[in-house]
Design a protein around this motif. Structure first.
Motif, PDB file in Angstrom:
ATOM      1  N   TYR A   1     -17.787  18.336 -30.399  1.00 15.32           N
ATOM      2  CA  TYR A   1     -18.872  19.197 -30.905  1.00 15.32           C
ATOM      3  C   TYR A   1     -18.867  20.550 -30.191  1.00 15.32           C
ATOM      4  O   TYR A   1     -19.403  21.539 -30.677  1.00 15.32           O
ATOM      5  N   LEU A   2     -18.296  20.531 -28.980  1.00 19.10           N
ATOM      6  CA  LEU A   2     -18.293  21.728 -28.135  1.00 19.10           C
ATOM      7  C   LEU A   2     -17.882  22.999 -28.871  1.00 19.10           C
ATOM      8  O   LEU A   2     -18.612  23.995 -28.868  1.00 19.10           O
ATOM      9  N   GLU A   3     -16.717  22.919 -29.571  1.00 21.81           N
ATOM     10  CA  GLU A   3     -16.201  24.125 -30.229  1.00 21.81           C
ATOM     11  C   GLU A   3     -17.168  24.638 -31.291  1.00 21.81           C
ATOM     12  O   GLU A   3     -17.354  25.842 -31.459  1.00 21.81           O
ATOM     13  N   ARG A   4     -17.869  23.704 -31.965  1.00 19.80           N
ATOM     14  CA  ARG A   4     -18.783  24.135 -33.029  1.00 19.80           C
ATOM     15  C   ARG A   4     -20.073  24.737 -32.455  1.00 19.80           C
ATOM     16  O   ARG A   4     -20.642  25.668 -33.013  1.00 19.80           O
TER      17      ARG A   4
ATOM     18  N   VAL B   1     -22.097  28.820 -32.718  1.00 21.85           N
ATOM     19  CA  VAL B   1     -23.446  29.088 -33.254  1.00 21.85           C
ATOM     20  C   VAL B   1     -23.919  30.435 -32.699  1.00 21.85           C
ATOM     21  O   VAL B   1     -23.824  30.668 -31.492  1.00 21.85           O
ATOM     22  N   PRO B   2     -24.435  31.327 -33.577  1.00 20.36           N
ATOM     23  CA  PRO B   2     -24.852  32.650 -33.110  1.00 20.36           C
ATOM     24  C   PRO B   2     -25.950  32.546 -32.042  1.00 20.36           C
ATOM     25  O   PRO B   2     -26.869  31.740 -32.185  1.00 20.36           O
ATOM     26  N   GLY B   3     -25.836  33.345 -30.988  1.00 25.86           N
ATOM     27  CA  GLY B   3     -26.846  33.354 -29.921  1.00 25.86           C
ATOM     28  C   GLY B   3     -26.481  32.471 -28.748  1.00 25.86           C
ATOM     29  O   GLY B   3     -27.100  32.556 -27.696  1.00 25.86           O
TER      30      GLY B   3
ATOM     31  N   VAL C   1     -32.135  29.282 -31.864  1.00 22.60           N
ATOM     32  CA  VAL C   1     -30.772  28.832 -31.565  1.00 22.60           C
ATOM     33  C   VAL C   1     -30.711  27.308 -31.593  1.00 22.60           C
ATOM     34  O   VAL C   1     -29.791  26.704 -32.168  1.00 22.60           O
ATOM     35  N   GLY C   2     -31.736  26.668 -31.004  1.00 21.38           N
ATOM     36  CA  GLY C   2     -31.779  25.205 -31.002  1.00 21.38           C
ATOM     37  C   GLY C   2     -31.752  24.652 -32.412  1.00 21.38           C
ATOM     38  O   GLY C   2     -31.043  23.687 -32.728  1.00 21.38           O
ATOM     39  N   LYS C   3     -32.539  25.294 -33.286  1.00 21.05           N
ATOM     40  CA  LYS C   3     -32.618  24.825 -34.671  1.00 21.05           C
ATOM     41  C   LYS C   3     -31.273  25.018 -35.381  1.00 21.05           C
ATOM     42  O   LYS C   3     -30.796  24.136 -36.121  1.00 21.05           O
ATOM     43  N   ALA C   4     -30.611  26.118 -35.092  1.00 28.16           N
ATOM     44  CA  ALA C   4     -29.313  26.404 -35.704  1.00 28.16           C
ATOM     45  C   ALA C   4     -28.282  25.347 -35.304  1.00 28.16           C
ATOM     46  O   ALA C   4     -27.464  24.908 -36.129  1.00 28.16           O
TER      47      ALA C   4
END
Ligand SMILES: Nc1ncnc2c1ncn2[C@@H]1O[C@H](COP(=O)(O)OP(=O)(O)OP(=O)(O)O)[C@@H](O)[C@H]1O
Ligand SMILES: [Mg+2]
Lengths: 383, 237
Positions: free
Chosen positions: A77-80, A84-86, A218-221
């Motif tokens: 999951y790290l790369e994804r 994520v923006p922010g 950011v958390g939600k994204a």
């Protein structure tokens, strides 16, 4: 309140009924010790769970899981998350605890990739050993100061917990309450050594955002990114995560607030009882003082000062006891691998002392008012 | 004008339906420098009168002027200040504070006055020397004899240099020898320091030291001719 020249008189009166004053002071000491300990606990919870404007750390956890033993996320999951923006930095982390329930002496391992050490190391002060030692050895551990003090760990020693044996490379101090109570080890080492998960599986991701004000977005994204996966995530601020995962602790500590108030009530009753008894013994003496020209107000203040002296002596002893016990024991309550540090800060102690003095004043108020009000001539006849 | 002027001075207590009147419309003048002995049977109102003059009790009627001030009208706190400046009170049972030394007991009334520590120390020393007990300054009341305790109490009464000293049976609890010494001391206060003294006593010998004696019976002053008449009748009966 009273001129300094009266202070010896006040102390002599407190000293007059030695046994009674000592017992009262002993009671106040115990109660103030409990009160300050409770306050220290409250402060620990507050520090660990209240979000400040500068907080920029998010924790990505497996949705609906609250224990490190059950939260499992693929390391890939790290790369994804990085994309994520922010998001500024991401550290994958495997957490292993020897006790998942709320307990006082928990050892928590955090497995992190060696290349992320510089990111973590920014907030640390190394008090013993060196971070280089850690990089060079597969089973090396960096231990938080509280944990080290609690267990008496020294650099170079090995210890075993949850079936994982590690060697201490460094001891660190950190402003982060969590850092103080964990042992950082190499991620691949922990994935192999600890039961559950195995290679390629982590417990959580620790995410730094670029702009603290956009923490929630950011958390939600991040959660949106994994919503349709078979292993979806829940992302919260680190403090909110502690507050939720350690809900048991937060609730129990919240309840101890009542305990604190109870202690103060006990102090009030103890001091008031001592003052009432000693004033009753001295009705005639107060009449003599009034005959000499002492006004009602002065006599009242002298009596109140006795309450303050008893309250303060007990408060200082109780605070000293609390500093000793809390400082020496380095207690921290842990649950689900997260910990709340109990520390008697100077502010907690000063507040405690001020409250002890305040309670002393309160306790003396009623008897003081009565003593100043009596008819002098009647007091001489009443014996 | 006399230092102490009592006009129709009355003290009455309500007791259920009736009233008790320990002092009944009493007229009395005491000049500055006088030494007055108050005598009379038990319950005749001697202590009551003394307490009114000392400002630790309030009359229910009449006037009480001391040094031109109507003390009955002073507020509680003003009256306390007034006592501290004008009155020294000597009790039958000394009433020293048991946790304080002789020195500290004498120092007590001086604490109310703002003064340098050195001056306070000097004044306490002088008072203790005057009553002849300077060598016992660090003793606690329980380490002193009754006569010595009363000396300390007298030092405490004079240390603020008040104009008026009242004493309620100051020798009532002492043996003859100590009583004589205390009476000589009080006489010196009157003769040498010009203190105005009012002393309650049951003892004619003590009253002999005073410049004059007055007799109270049932709250009234009685004529010198009738002195002791009741007591004699009682004794005869
Ligand atoms: N609070 C009070 N209520 C009712 N009566 C009182 C009160 N105080 C004093 N008395 C009465 O006043 C009267 C005078 O009392 P006081 O103490 O002045 O007498 P005394 O001449 O000093 O007597 P003794 O020689 O025994 O000391 C007594 O009958 C006493 O009972
Ligand atoms: Mg009397």
């Amino acid at each position: 309140m009273i001129a300094p020249r009266y202070i010896p008189v006040v102390f002599k009166q407190v000293w007059r009924h030695r046994t009674r004053s000592m017992l009262t002071i002993a009671g106040v000491t115990v109660a103030m010790f409990l009160f300050i300990a409770v306050q220290a606990l409250q402060k620990g919870v507050h520090d660990a769970t209240s979000i400040t404007a500068a907080d920029q750390t998010l924790v990505v956890y497996r949705e609906n899981r609250f224990c490190p033993a059950t939260s499992r996320l693929p390391e890939r999951y790290l790369e994804r998350i990085v994309r994520v923006p922010g998001v500024a930095e991401v550290i994958p982390m495997k957490v292993v605890v020897n006790n998942c329930r709320a307990a006082l002496d928990v050892i928590t391992y955090r497995g992190v990739p060696a290349e992320d050490l510089t990111l973590l190391g920014r907030r640390w002060v190394v008090t013993a050993g060196s971070l280089e030692n850690w990089k060079g050895r597969a089973d090396a551990a960096i231990v938080g100061e509280h944990l080290a003090a609690r267990r008496g760990f020294k650099v170079g020693e090995s210890f075993d917990s949850s079936g994982v044996t590690v060697n201490i490379a460094a001891i660190i101090r950190s402003d982060e309450p969590q850092d103080q109570n964990v042992a950082y080890v190499h991620l691949p080492f922990l994935q192999q050594a600890a039961a559950g998960g195995g290679v390629g599986v982590v417990t959580q991701f620790s995410v730094k955002v670029a702009d603290p004000t956009r923490l929630e977005q950011v958390g939600k994204a991040i959660d949106d990114e994994f919503r349709t996966e078979s292993e979806p995530t829940t992302t919260r601020s680190e403090k909110a995560f502690v507050a939720q995962a350690g809900q048991d602790i937060v609730e129990i500590v919240g309840f101890t607030r009542l305990l604190g108030w109870g202690c103060l009530a006990a102090v009030l009753a103890l001091v008031a009882n001592a003052i009432v008894l000693s004033v009753q013994d001295r009705i005639k003496e107060h009449a003599v003082l009034q005959t000499l020209g002492f006004g009602s107000g002065l006599i009242a203040r002298l009596i109140i000062a006795e309450g303050v002296v008893i309250g303060l002596i007990g408060g200082v002893l109780g605070a000293a006891l609390a500093v000793g016990v809390v400082g020496y024991g380095r207690f921290s309550i842990s649950a689900e691998g997260l910990s709340v540090n109990v520390s008697a800060s100077p502010r907690v102690i000063l507040t405690g002392l001020a409250i002890a003095a305040g309670v002393g004043i309160l306790a003396g108020l009623a008897p003081a008012w009565q003593a100043g009000r009596r008819e002098i001539a009647q007091c001489f006849r009443a014996v | 004008m006399a230092l102490i002027e009592c006009r129709s001075l009355t003290k009455a207590y309500k007791r259920g339906s009736g009233t008790i009147t320990p002092l009944h419309e009493l007229d009395l003048d005491v000049e500055s420098g006088d030494f007055l002995a108050l005598m009379g049977p038990s319950g005749s109102g001697k202590t009551t009168l003394l307490n009114l003059i000392a400002g630790i009790d309030r009359p229910t009627g009449g006037e009480l002027c001391i040094d031109g001030a109507d003390i009955a009208t002073l507020s509680r706190s003003r009256l306390a200040d007034w006592r501290s400046e004008n009155i020294g009170y000597i009790f039958q049972l000394y009433n020293l504070v048991p946790v304080l030394t002789a020195y500290e007991n004498v120092e007590l009334p001086l604490l109310l006055h703002r003064m340098p520590g050195r001056e306070r120390h000097e004044r306490v020393r002088t008072a203790l020397r005057l009553v002849g007990i300077a060598d016992r300054h660090d003793h606690y009341p329980r380490q002193l004899s009754g006569g010595q305790e009363q000396r300390v109490a007298i030092a405490r009464a004079i240390v603020t240099d008040p104009r008026i000293i009242v004493a309620d049976e100051p020798t009532g609890d002492l043996d003859a020898e100590s009583a004589t010494a205390i009476m000589q001391l009080l006489t010196r206060l009157n003769r040498e320091l010009n203190k105005t003294l009012i002393m309650v006593t049951h003892d004619a010998k003590c009253a002999g030291y005073a410049r004059r004696a007055l007799h109270l019976e049932k709250g009234r002053l009685v004529e010198p001719g009738r002195i002791g008449s009741e007591a004699e009748q009682e004794a005869a009966a």
